[in-house]
Design a protein around this motif. Structure first.
Motif, PDB file in Angstrom:
ATOM      1  N   UNK A 165       5.146  74.176  83.014  1.00  0.00           N
ATOM      2  CA  UNK A 165       5.897  73.381  83.976  1.00  0.00           C
ATOM      3  C   UNK A 165       7.111  72.758  83.292  1.00  0.00           C
ATOM      4  N   UNK A 166       8.221  72.715  84.002  1.00  0.00           N
ATOM      5  CA  UNK A 166       9.455  72.170  83.456  1.00  0.00           C
ATOM      6  C   UNK A 166       9.472  70.648  83.624  1.00  0.00           C
ATOM      7  N   UNK A 167       9.673  69.939  82.531  1.00  0.00           N
ATOM      8  CA  UNK A 167       9.780  68.481  82.533  1.00  0.00           C
ATOM      9  C   UNK A 167      11.163  68.085  82.030  1.00  0.00           C
ATOM     10  N   UNK A 168      11.751  67.082  82.648  1.00  0.00           N
ATOM     11  CA  UNK A 168      13.092  66.636  82.282  1.00  0.00           C
ATOM     12  C   UNK A 168      13.035  65.491  81.283  1.00  0.00           C
ATOM     13  N   UNK A 169      14.091  65.374  80.483  1.00  0.00           N
ATOM     14  CA  UNK A 169      14.184  64.326  79.478  1.00  0.00           C
ATOM     15  C   UNK A 169      14.447  62.970  80.122  1.00  0.00           C
ATOM     16  N   UNK A 170      14.123  61.913  79.386  1.00  0.00           N
ATOM     17  CA  UNK A 170      14.409  60.545  79.805  1.00  0.00           C
ATOM     18  C   UNK A 170      15.511  59.962  78.924  1.00  0.00           C
ATOM     19  N   UNK A 171      16.556  59.442  79.546  1.00  0.00           N
ATOM     20  CA  UNK A 171      17.681  58.850  78.800  1.00  0.00           C
ATOM     21  C   UNK A 171      18.021  57.497  79.416  1.00  0.00           C
ATOM     22  N   UNK A 172      17.207  56.480  79.168  1.00  0.00           N
ATOM     23  CA  UNK A 172      17.434  55.168  79.765  1.00  0.00           C
ATOM     24  C   UNK A 172      18.672  54.479  79.205  1.00  0.00           C
ATOM     25  N   UNK A 173      19.109  53.459  79.923  1.00  0.00           N
ATOM     26  CA  UNK A 173      20.284  52.699  79.484  1.00  0.00           C
ATOM     27  C   UNK A 173      20.039  52.005  78.148  1.00  0.00           C
ATOM     28  N   UNK A 174      18.835  51.445  77.984  1.00  0.00           N
ATOM     29  CA  UNK A 174      18.526  50.663  76.790  1.00  0.00           C
ATOM     30  C   UNK A 174      17.150  51.037  76.247  1.00  0.00           C
ATOM     31  N   UNK A 175      16.991  50.878  74.942  1.00  0.00           N
ATOM     32  CA  UNK A 175      15.695  50.998  74.291  1.00  0.00           C
ATOM     33  C   UNK A 175      15.370  49.672  73.618  1.00  0.00           C
ATOM     34  N   UNK A 176      14.160  49.185  73.815  1.00  0.00           N
ATOM     35  CA  UNK A 176      13.702  47.944  73.187  1.00  0.00           C
ATOM     36  C   UNK A 176      12.506  48.265  72.300  1.00  0.00           C
ATOM     37  N   UNK A 177      12.599  47.929  71.018  1.00  0.00           N
ATOM     38  CA  UNK A 177      11.530  48.281  70.081  1.00  0.00           C
ATOM     39  C   UNK A 177      11.264  47.131  69.124  1.00  0.00           C
ATOM     40  N   UNK A 178      10.091  47.215  68.481  1.00  0.00           N
ATOM     41  CA  UNK A 178       9.724  46.244  67.446  1.00  0.00           C
ATOM     42  C   UNK A 178       9.368  46.999  66.182  1.00  0.00           C
ATOM     43  N   UNK A 198       7.330  53.433  69.657  1.00  0.00           N
ATOM     44  CA  UNK A 198       8.580  52.793  69.247  1.00  0.00           C
ATOM     45  C   UNK A 198       9.660  53.765  68.761  1.00  0.00           C
ATOM     46  N   UNK A 199       9.349  54.728  67.886  1.00  0.00           N
ATOM     47  CA  UNK A 199      10.406  55.657  67.477  1.00  0.00           C
ATOM     48  C   UNK A 199      10.989  56.451  68.646  1.00  0.00           C
ATOM     49  N   UNK A 200      10.157  56.784  69.620  1.00  0.00           N
ATOM     50  CA  UNK A 200      10.609  57.567  70.770  1.00  0.00           C
ATOM     51  C   UNK A 200      11.505  56.736  71.676  1.00  0.00           C
ATOM     52  N   UNK A 201      11.108  55.477  71.927  1.00  0.00           N
ATOM     53  CA  UNK A 201      11.934  54.590  72.737  1.00  0.00           C
ATOM     54  C   UNK A 201      13.270  54.330  72.058  1.00  0.00           C
ATOM     55  N   UNK A 202      13.246  54.204  70.733  1.00  0.00           N
ATOM     56  CA  UNK A 202      14.485  53.973  69.989  1.00  0.00           C
ATOM     57  C   UNK A 202      15.430  55.162  70.105  1.00  0.00           C
ATOM     58  N   UNK A 203      14.883  56.365  70.057  1.00  0.00           N
ATOM     59  CA  UNK A 203      15.704  57.571  70.171  1.00  0.00           C
ATOM     60  C   UNK A 203      16.306  57.706  71.564  1.00  0.00           C
ATOM     61  N   UNK A 204      15.508  57.399  72.584  1.00  0.00           N
ATOM     62  CA  UNK A 204      15.909  57.705  73.955  1.00  0.00           C
ATOM     63  C   UNK A 204      16.984  56.783  74.496  1.00  0.00           C
ATOM     64  N   UNK A 205      16.944  55.506  74.124  1.00  0.00           N
ATOM     65  CA  UNK A 205      17.879  54.540  74.694  1.00  0.00           C
ATOM     66  C   UNK A 205      19.326  54.819  74.312  1.00  0.00           C
ATOM     67  N   UNK A 206      20.223  54.713  75.283  1.00  0.00           N
ATOM     68  CA  UNK A 206      21.643  54.866  74.976  1.00  0.00           C
ATOM     69  C   UNK A 206      22.111  53.732  74.077  1.00  0.00           C
ATOM     70  N   UNK A 207      21.578  52.543  74.314  1.00  0.00           N
ATOM     71  CA  UNK A 207      21.787  51.390  73.436  1.00  0.00           C
ATOM     72  C   UNK A 207      20.409  50.884  73.056  1.00  0.00           C
ATOM     73  N   UNK A 208      20.092  50.894  71.771  1.00  0.00           N
ATOM     74  CA  UNK A 208      18.767  50.479  71.329  1.00  0.00           C
ATOM     75  C   UNK A 208      18.841  49.167  70.567  1.00  0.00           C
ATOM     76  N   UNK A 209      17.928  48.266  70.932  1.00  0.00           N
ATOM     77  CA  UNK A 209      17.846  46.938  70.322  1.00  0.00           C
ATOM     78  C   UNK A 209      16.499  46.830  69.635  1.00  0.00           C
ATOM     79  N   UNK A 210      16.499  46.466  68.362  1.00  0.00           N
ATOM     80  CA  UNK A 210      15.265  46.369  67.588  1.00  0.00           C
ATOM     81  C   UNK A 210      15.042  44.936  67.132  1.00  0.00           C
ATOM     82  N   UNK A 211      13.852  44.418  67.410  1.00  0.00           N
ATOM     83  CA  UNK A 211      13.449  43.162  66.785  1.00  0.00           C
ATOM     84  C   UNK A 211      12.633  43.525  65.547  1.00  0.00           C
ATOM     85  N   UNK A 212      12.941  42.895  64.411  1.00  0.00           N
ATOM     86  CA  UNK A 212      12.287  43.256  63.152  1.00  0.00           C
ATOM     87  C   UNK A 212      11.580  42.040  62.561  1.00  0.00           C
ATOM     88  N   UNK A 213      10.385  42.275  62.063  1.00  0.00           N
ATOM     89  CA  UNK A 213       9.602  41.194  61.485  1.00  0.00           C
ATOM     90  C   UNK A 213      10.158  40.766  60.132  1.00  0.00           C
TER      91      UNK A 213
END
Length: 271
Positions: A165-178, A198-213
């Motif tokens: 089955x054909x599945x389409x990619x996700x390209x959200x406006x933003x990625x939020x990761x920790x 987290x790595x997948x959300x970071x890749x997908x977002x057009x603009x990715x924001x990371x909070x780091x410990x």
């Protein structure tokens, strides 16, 4: 090259109503709680969220759900969040349920510039044939269902023909990761199970924001240990020690003090 911003509020300031977000985490592990809280404080609404799940009531993305800030969810799991289930079944929320591995690959494909891909997962089911309820009305009638997807037969690794089955990619406006550690260039390392989506959300977002410990200087991270290269990250928020230590547990299971490994494991609340 310095991508550090002064606060979570500043980092999410340009996320507006109806934005689409890929959010890392699994259950409550590795969830960008500080960024989610900043987004909640900003008052944005009608969000589309792409995440494995929506946290639990009042935690993780559940903060946004409780105040009805989320209009649509692409996820693989609804459990552990009663409000999520209630809003979906009462017609207040649209939900695109997606097999977990397919969701992961749709995010990865979006970050890799791959518009679509074929997978065997979901063939012969409503995932491929359509008809999965996306939205109900207040009376419980399905008013929007998933459309049928393109399928194609390929020869699999065993030399047999198989339907995909054909599945389409996700390209959200933003990625939020920790992340566990990150440097000023946006290179990130996740710790153990918090790596999850987290790595997948970071890749997908057009603009990715990371909070780091823990924020370190460029060059301090072992290049072979970096999970998300800085090219995928546009903003970095350094957490305070208190924020970094705040890691809620979705389900705590323990053995009686002094017990042996064969003892019955008790859930929190029974102890």
């Amino acid at each position: 090259m310095d991508k550090v911003v002064s606060s979570a509020a500043e980092a999410v300031a340009d996320i507006g109503d109806k934005a689409s977000l890929a959010v890392g985490g699994f259950g409550l592990s590795g969830v960008p709680e500080v960024l989610i809280q900043a987004l909640h404080d900003a008052g944005v609404t009608d969000l589309e969220v792409m995440s494995n799940n929506c946290g639990v009531d009042q935690l993780g993305l559940g903060r946004l759900l409780m105040d009805k800030r989320v209009a649509r969810v692409v996820a693989s799991y609804v459990g552990e969040n009663k409000e999520f289930a209630r809003q979906y079944l009462s017609g207040e929320l649209e939900l695109e349920l997606t097999p977990q591995g397919t969701l992961a690959e749709r995010l990865r494909a979006g970050g890799s510039g791959i518009p679509a891909f074929y997978t065997a997962t979901g063939t012969g089911t409503q995932v491929a044939e359509g008809g999965l309820p996306w939205r109900y009305d207040a009376e419980g009638n399905v008013i929007k269902a998933s459309p049928p997807k393109e399928t194609r037969t390929f020869t699999n690794a065993d030399g047999n023909e198989q339907e995909f089955v054909l599945e389409t990619a996700l390209t959200p406006d933003f990625g939020l990761v920790r992340a566990w550690k990150g440097d000023r260039h946006g290179n990130l390392i996740y710790r153990e199970s918090s790596r999850n989506f987290n790595p997948l959300a970071a890749m997908a977002g057009r603009v990715t924001i990371a909070e780091v410990e823990e924020l370190v200087e460029p060059g301090d991270l072992d290049p072979d240990s970096i999970h998300t290269p800085g090219v995928f990250v546009q903003r970095v928020v350094a957490l305070t020690p208190e924020q970094a230590a705040d890691k809620p547990i979705e389900k705590r299971t323990v053995r009686p003090r002094g017990g042996d490994p064969g003892d019955k494991i008790e859930k929190e609340g029974d102890v």
